[in-house]
Design a protein around this motif. Structure first.
Motif, PDB file in Angstrom:
ATOM      1  N   GLN A 456       0.831  -1.199   0.000  1.00 47.12           N
ATOM      2  CA  GLN A 456       0.000   0.000   0.000  1.00 47.12           C
ATOM      3  C   GLN A 456       0.870   1.256   0.000  1.00 47.12           C
ATOM      4  O   GLN A 456       2.014   1.253   0.476  1.00 47.12           O
ATOM      5  CB  GLN A 456      -0.937  -0.006   1.204  1.00 47.12           C
ATOM      6  CG  GLN A 456      -2.091  -0.990   1.058  1.00 47.12           C
ATOM      7  CD  GLN A 456      -3.229  -0.700   2.014  1.00 47.12           C
ATOM      8  OE1 GLN A 456      -3.176  -1.058   3.180  1.00 47.12           O
ATOM      9  NE2 GLN A 456      -4.279  -0.060   1.507  1.00 47.12           N
ATOM     10  N   ASP A 472      -4.847   0.373  -3.429  1.00 46.33           N
ATOM     11  CA  ASP A 472      -5.127   0.787  -2.050  1.00 46.33           C
ATOM     12  C   ASP A 472      -6.584   0.562  -1.694  1.00 46.33           C
ATOM     13  O   ASP A 472      -6.917   0.131  -0.574  1.00 46.33           O
ATOM     14  CB  ASP A 472      -4.761   2.255  -1.846  1.00 46.33           C
ATOM     15  CG  ASP A 472      -3.264   2.511  -1.856  1.00 46.33           C
ATOM     16  OD1 ASP A 472      -2.500   1.535  -1.749  1.00 46.33           O
ATOM     17  OD2 ASP A 472      -2.866   3.685  -1.974  1.00 46.33           O
ATOM     18  N   SER A 473      -7.469   0.836  -2.640  1.00 50.03           N
ATOM     19  CA  SER A 473      -8.894   0.689  -2.394  1.00 50.03           C
ATOM     20  C   SER A 473      -9.275  -0.776  -2.178  1.00 50.03           C
ATOM     21  O   SER A 473     -10.061  -1.098  -1.274  1.00 50.03           O
ATOM     22  CB  SER A 473      -9.694   1.263  -3.567  1.00 50.03           C
ATOM     23  OG  SER A 473     -11.082   1.076  -3.385  1.00 50.03           O
ATOM     24  N   ASP A 476      -7.961  -1.719   1.279  1.00 55.78           N
ATOM     25  CA  ASP A 476      -8.726  -1.021   2.326  1.00 55.78           C
ATOM     26  C   ASP A 476     -10.111  -1.629   2.510  1.00 55.78           C
ATOM     27  O   ASP A 476     -10.596  -1.778   3.635  1.00 55.78           O
ATOM     28  CB  ASP A 476      -8.850   0.461   1.990  1.00 55.78           C
ATOM     29  CG  ASP A 476      -7.556   1.229   2.222  1.00 55.78           C
ATOM     30  OD1 ASP A 476      -6.690   0.726   2.962  1.00 55.78           O
ATOM     31  OD2 ASP A 476      -7.413   2.330   1.655  1.00 55.78           O
ATOM     32  N   LYS A 479      -9.994  -4.740   4.399  1.00 50.89           N
ATOM     33  CA  LYS A 479      -9.667  -4.537   5.812  1.00 50.89           C
ATOM     34  C   LYS A 479     -10.743  -3.750   6.551  1.00 50.89           C
ATOM     35  O   LYS A 479     -10.527  -3.336   7.685  1.00 50.89           O
ATOM     36  CB  LYS A 479      -8.324  -3.807   5.936  1.00 50.89           C
ATOM     37  CG  LYS A 479      -7.129  -4.650   5.508  1.00 50.89           C
ATOM     38  CD  LYS A 479      -5.819  -4.066   5.952  1.00 50.89           C
ATOM     39  CE  LYS A 479      -5.499  -2.775   5.251  1.00 50.89           C
ATOM     40  NZ  LYS A 479      -4.124  -2.304   5.575  1.00 50.89           N
ATOM     41  N   SER A 480     -11.885  -3.546   5.916  1.00 48.97           N
ATOM     42  CA  SER A 480     -12.946  -2.797   6.605  1.00 48.97           C
ATOM     43  C   SER A 480     -14.282  -3.499   6.427  1.00 48.97           C
ATOM     44  O   SER A 480     -14.490  -4.584   6.967  1.00 48.97           O
ATOM     45  CB  SER A 480     -12.995  -1.352   6.084  1.00 48.97           C
ATOM     46  OG  SER A 480     -13.111  -1.313   4.671  1.00 48.97           O
TER      47      SER A 480
END
Length: 541
Positions: A456, A472-473, A476, A479-480
């Motif tokens: 990242q 990155d998206s 992310d 991870k969410s």
């Protein structure tokens, strides 16, 4: 973990040895005094996980420290300092660990929940130097603490009492339990931290140990040390070894000689040495969940910031030749940043690395076309590439292979190889003084996220300065909100690997396979594909 760069897998490699000793007869001597002689391929920089994170360090800590869990024979988390493998509450976001009351440090102090709190706070603080603070991402407020936006006491870890540890997460982390065997999550003695201050972990006598062994004789810079049985370890009655010795051996031929002489009971060999010993009865292959790769500097002003030049380098290397002829140790060509057998995609039933292999992996003609196009785009007729590696013999050979392939196949490519001590190489890489850096990433736990984290944009290990909003998206999201939704999670994992391949963010070279010469009467070793080899319950029969 990068070498400097290291824990679990769904299954461990089980090795059955019908081996015969060679050289002088040290097997009977080892059996008599229960002393195990081991090697490391690189130096220890520090024993403090808040200061450094490299494989040699973690190999030592794996056998001298204890965390909440330890990987068992099958490679799954088993209770260590925690009394049981706990299930999360609060919709998967809270873990409450009850600690053993008989666990002690090597100085006799009890191991407490606050020792974990102290360790985790040190490793996520802005002053941490290991470059590994990101591994705590997902623990409540970890990133904000590391960025200095919140004080360390806001980290989502607390001691409810002397023997109860509570961890709060920002989102469900399906792999969190597997992460708890990693040395990064081990406790640190508050008494030792107070006594030794900023000298903590700078030598073996400036820290306390809660594991099966105590480190002795490491001064902070020497290349040999020992691990002696820790009588304060809660399970010391089941530890059969009295002592382990370790020495740094960077050359495979030297390792072989030391094994023949009886000075090593487990020797790692590579290259021509390994090639000549493929029928040796003492030889075993250990497939590890690691990938050796080239980190490509994509910062502005560096040649490989050009996508066509990166793609050309990727397609011009004959990785099969590298694995079969240069390495000759059972290694296979790598095509993804995730190693085969690390994880199976449960939504497809396929090995993740296998299903994500790019369609095109070697095409010299196309590489030459892309190289010419990249040169034209950059307005250059030639490109000088600075290549850094450490000074292990096999790593020098890999550097020479890359140099030869590029210079002989790509017009105007000049590669300057720097084979230097690891500390020197890491210093130049950290400063951005490189174009290509030969590195290893060994997965810390059995999930692609263990690999993808480090690519990242703002990750401290992303020395190549790769940056992709799309990538990155994907990470992310995984991870969410998608962490607990299996279909969405693995869709993001596939998209992330696809983006890395499309961008040639890194250049995978070969998958990690270790060739070991092992004494026939050495038993009880847990050969984990992910993370470190566990010798704590090894013995000679």
């Amino acid at each position: 973990m990068k070498v400097r760069n290291l824990l679990l897998s769904a299954s461990a490699v089980l090795a059955t040895f019908t081996l015969s000793a060679c050289g002088k007869n040290s097997s009977s001597a080892s059996k008599e005094n229960q002393t195990l002689h081991l090697m490391q391929t690189g130096e220890i920089m520090s024993l403090d996980t808040a200061n450094q994170a490299n494989i040699s360090q973690w190999n030592v800590l794996e056998n001298s420290m204890e965390g909440l869990y330890r990987a068992n024979k099958a490679g799954n988390p088993a209770p260590a300092l925690a009394t049981e493998v706990v299930k999360p509450t609060n919709h998967g976001k809270r873990y409450t660990f009850n600690l053993r009351k008989d666990a002690k440090w090597s100085n006799g102090d009890p191991v407490t929940a606050q020792d974990f709190v102290a360790s985790w706070r040190r490793q996520t603080s802005p002053s941490a130097q290991s470059g590994y603070s990101y591994i705590f991402t997902g623990v409540k407020n970890a990133n904000k603490v590391n960025e200095g936006k919140l004080p360390v006491n806001k980290l989502g870890v607390k001691a409810l009492n002397k023997h109860t540890l509570q961890v709060d997460l920002e989102y469900p982390m399906p792999y969190f339990t597997r992460m708890m065997v990693m040395p990064a999550f081990f406790p640190q003695s508050q008494a030792a931290l107070k006594k030794f201050g900023n000298k903590y972990g700078t030598s073996s006598d400036k820290m306390y140990y809660d594991g099966a062994f105590k480190v002795r004789g490491w001064t902070g810079s020497n290349l040999s040390w020992s691990l002696e049985k820790n009588d304060n370890y809660f399970d010391s009655k089941n530890v059969k070894l009295k002592k382990m010795t370790m020495q740094v051996v960077k050359d495979a031929n030297t390792a072989h000689q030391l094994f023949q002489q009886g000075d090593l009971d487990d020797a790692t060999i590579t290259g021509t040495t390994a090639q000549g010993l493929q029928k040796n009865k003492n030889l075993m292959h250990l497939d590890r969940a690691g990938v050796y790769y080239l980190q490509l500097n994509q910062a502005k002003g560096h040649p490989l910031s050009n996508s066509n030049l990166r793609k050309a380098v990727s397609l011009v290397l004959d990785k099969d030749h590298l694995a079969e002829k240069v390495l000759s140790n059972g290694s296979k060509a790598a095509h993804t940043f995730v190693a085969p057998k690390l994880a199976k995609d449960p939504t497809t039933g396929k090995d993740f690395a296998t299903e994500m292999k790019p369609q095109e992996t070697y095409n010299v003609k196309k590489a030459q076309e892309l190289w010419a196009k990249g040169l034209k785009e950059t307005g250059k007729k030639s490109v000088n590439l600075t290549y850094y590696t450490d000074d292990q013999t096999i790593n020098k050979n890999v550097g020479q292979f890359v140099q030869s392939q590029l210079e002989n196949k790509l017009k105007g490519a000049n590669v300057e190889v720097h084979s230097v001590p690891d500390k020197n190489a890491q210093s130049n890489v950290a400063k951005g003084n490189f174009d290509m850096h030969y590195a290893l990433w060994l997965a810390d736990y059995a999930d692609p996220m263990s690999d993808f984290d480090v690519m990242q944009t703002n990750n401290s290990q992303n020395y190549g300065k790769y940056s992709s909003k799309a990538y990155d998206s994907y990470v992310d999201h995984a991870k969410s909100q998608d962490a607990a939704r299996q279909q969405n999670y693995w869709k993001n994992m596939r998209s992330a690997q696809g983006q890395l391949s499309k961008d040639n963010a890194v250049l995978p070279l070969y998958n990690m396979t270790e060739s070991h010469l092992v004494k026939s009467n050495l038993k009880g070793v847990l050969w984990h594909p992910v993370g470190e080899v566990d010798y704590t319950h090894a013995y000679f029969e």
